[in-house]
Design a protein around this motif. Structure first.
Motif, PDB file in Angstrom:
ATOM      1  N   LYS A   1      35.132  20.908   7.441  1.00  0.00           N
ATOM      2  CA  LYS A   1      36.101  20.061   8.133  1.00  0.00           C
ATOM      3  C   LYS A   1      37.483  20.186   7.509  1.00  0.00           C
ATOM      4  CE  LYS A   1      37.871  17.201  10.954  1.00  0.00           C
ATOM      5  NZ  LYS A   1      38.155  17.662  12.337  1.00  0.00           N
TER       6      LYS A   1
ATOM      7  N   ASP B   1      38.856  23.320   8.645  1.00  0.00           N
ATOM      8  CA  ASP B   1      39.176  23.176  10.061  1.00  0.00           C
ATOM      9  C   ASP B   1      40.530  22.511  10.259  1.00  0.00           C
ATOM     10  OD1 ASP B   1      38.587  23.044  12.953  1.00  0.00           O
ATOM     11  OD2 ASP B   1      38.360  20.901  12.598  1.00  0.00           O
TER      12      ASP B   1
ATOM     13  N   THR C   1      43.308  24.706  12.145  1.00  0.00           N
ATOM     14  CA  THR C   1      43.706  24.344  13.504  1.00  0.00           C
ATOM     15  C   THR C   1      44.976  23.483  13.500  1.00  0.00           C
ATOM     16  OG1 THR C   1      42.101  22.501  13.471  1.00  0.00           O
ATOM     17  CG2 THR C   1      41.394  24.587  14.445  1.00  0.00           C
TER      18      THR C   1
ATOM     19  N   ILE D   1      34.252  19.378  14.197  1.00  0.00           N
ATOM     20  CA  ILE D   1      34.897  20.579  13.656  1.00  0.00           C
ATOM     21  C   ILE D   1      35.453  21.340  14.852  1.00  0.00           C
ATOM     22  CG2 ILE D   1      34.584  22.701  12.330  1.00  0.00           C
ATOM     23  CD1 ILE D   1      32.305  21.354  10.843  1.00  0.00           C
TER      24      ILE D   1
ATOM     25  N   THR E   1      37.412  23.901  15.434  1.00  0.00           N
ATOM     26  CA  THR E   1      37.439  25.358  15.577  1.00  0.00           C
ATOM     27  C   THR E   1      36.140  25.895  16.161  1.00  0.00           C
ATOM     28  OG1 THR E   1      38.059  27.389  14.430  1.00  0.00           O
ATOM     29  CG2 THR E   1      36.577  25.922  13.263  1.00  0.00           C
TER      30      THR E   1
ATOM     31  N   PHE F   1      34.524  30.671   9.201  1.00  0.00           N
ATOM     32  CA  PHE F   1      34.167  30.355  10.584  1.00  0.00           C
ATOM     33  C   PHE F   1      33.849  31.594  11.416  1.00  0.00           C
ATOM     34  CE2 PHE F   1      36.943  26.596   9.567  1.00  0.00           C
ATOM     35  CZ  PHE F   1      35.909  25.675   9.524  1.00  0.00           C
TER      36      PHE F   1
END
Length: 338
Positions: A142, A145, A149, A234, A236, A301
């Motif tokens: 997270k 993320d 993002t 999350i 992404t 990711f």
């Protein structure tokens, strides 16, 4: 006091706008993106970037009024921030068209070689296995993320206006904005087309079967479920199927397009670090740490191979050095910073 914009600065503004304007018109002619969709996205992104530029310019101006004289060469903010809004909005719209309509026919011929190189580089293991073994929980995912993002997108979108507001001279301002613009064309478009690749998370869907990357997708799904059980999203991980859907059914969307090598996320984060060092040394080191976190997130990711980020950052550094040629002939700025 409002300063007149010198002729050499007006020429620089014109070149920046002319370059991205020509790219946008060419893509509009050559791609199936509809005129209505194009101008809708263009208007939206220009308005969004104009609002960001206005806020950044106003905040910077108020701060300087409160703080008093600073080591910044005087210039007229308004036209430069207007150029930042136009360049940002047009660049993002043009890039979306390129990535969603020009990239898909290219295909992804380099994924097997990139995957093999990563495994050689990491002594037989995939890089994502290393990051997941070290920071495997949903909490770390997270945090990455948020960096990957929200933080990255805000900094990316606002960077031209931030560079204009905080750069200490015309030369630095022009080089930073030029790097931002050129990177979307040369790194995110031209190099991405030449080095066509999808990335680990899309390997099985778009390239071919691979047990390690199938395991990666299972691991990411588990992370998403663990986070959801804790009431956390999350983001992404939600973008990955969305981009795949857009790739399989091409249409102009706000989020779309698939390409791995080189990584624009890492390249742009490298530019944040370069810009940080031009403003304050400590800021440069903070942004360097941020760039490393983005590189790790790109691997964690499954968006990118490890080499994608290294190449992206190296290309951005090369662009930065190349932009020195843009300002070499200009006389030194006046030392009077009144």
């Amino acid at each position: 006091m409002v300063l007149d914009v010198p002729a050499h600065q007006r020429r620089s503004m014109g070149r920046l706008l002319g370059l991205i304007g020509a790219a946008g018109i060419l893509l509009l002619i050559l791609t199936p993106a509809g005129y209505a969709d194009f101008f809708l996205f263009l208007a939206f992104y220009i308005l969004l970037s104009a609002g960001a530029a206005l806020c950044i310019g106003f905040t910077s101006h108020r701060f300087r009024l409160k703080r008093g004289p600073v080591d910044v060469e005087p210039f007229d903010y308004a036209p430069w921030l207007g150029v930042a809004a136009l360049v940002t909005g047009t660049t993002i719209t043009s890039f979306l068209m390129f990535k969603q309509f020009v990239m898909p026919p290219r295909g992804f011929p380099l994924d097997p070689a990139l995957a093999a190189f990563d495994r050689w580089l990491f002594l037989g293991r995939d890089p994502w296995m290393v990051t997941h073994s070290l920071i495997g929980g949903w909490q770390a995912a997270k945090l990455l993320d948020i960096f990957y993002t929200q933080c990255w997108f805000i900094l990316m979108y606002c960077f031209p206006a931030i560079a204009i507001a905080l750069a200490k001279s015309y030369e630095i301002r022009l080089r930073l904005v030029s790097c931002w613009l050129a990177s979307w064309i040369l790194i995110g478009s031209v190099a991405a087309w030449i080095l066509g690749s999808a990335g680990p998370c899309y390997y099985n869907a778009l390239v071919g079967p691979d047990a390690n990357f199938a395991l990666l997708n299972q691991r990411l799904a588990e992370l998403g479920r663990s986070a959801e059980a804790a009431g956390v999203t999350i983001h992404t991980l939600g973008y990955q199927p969305q981009l795949l859907s857009t790739f399989l059914n091409p249409r102009l969307e706000a989020v779309g397009g698939i390409s791995a090598m080189p990584s624009m996320h890492v390249a742009m984060a490298a530019l944040f670090a370069i810009g940080g060092f031009q403003i304050r040394r400590w800021l440069g080191w903070v942004m360097t740490g941020f760039a490393i976190a983005i590189w790790i997130g790109s691997i964690h990711f499954g968006w990118h191979y490890a080499s994608d980020g290294v190449v992206g950052a190296a290309m951005m550094v090369a662009l930065w050095k190349a932009t020195a040629l843009l300002t070499r002939a200009r006389p030194a700025p006046r030392p009077d910073y009144r």
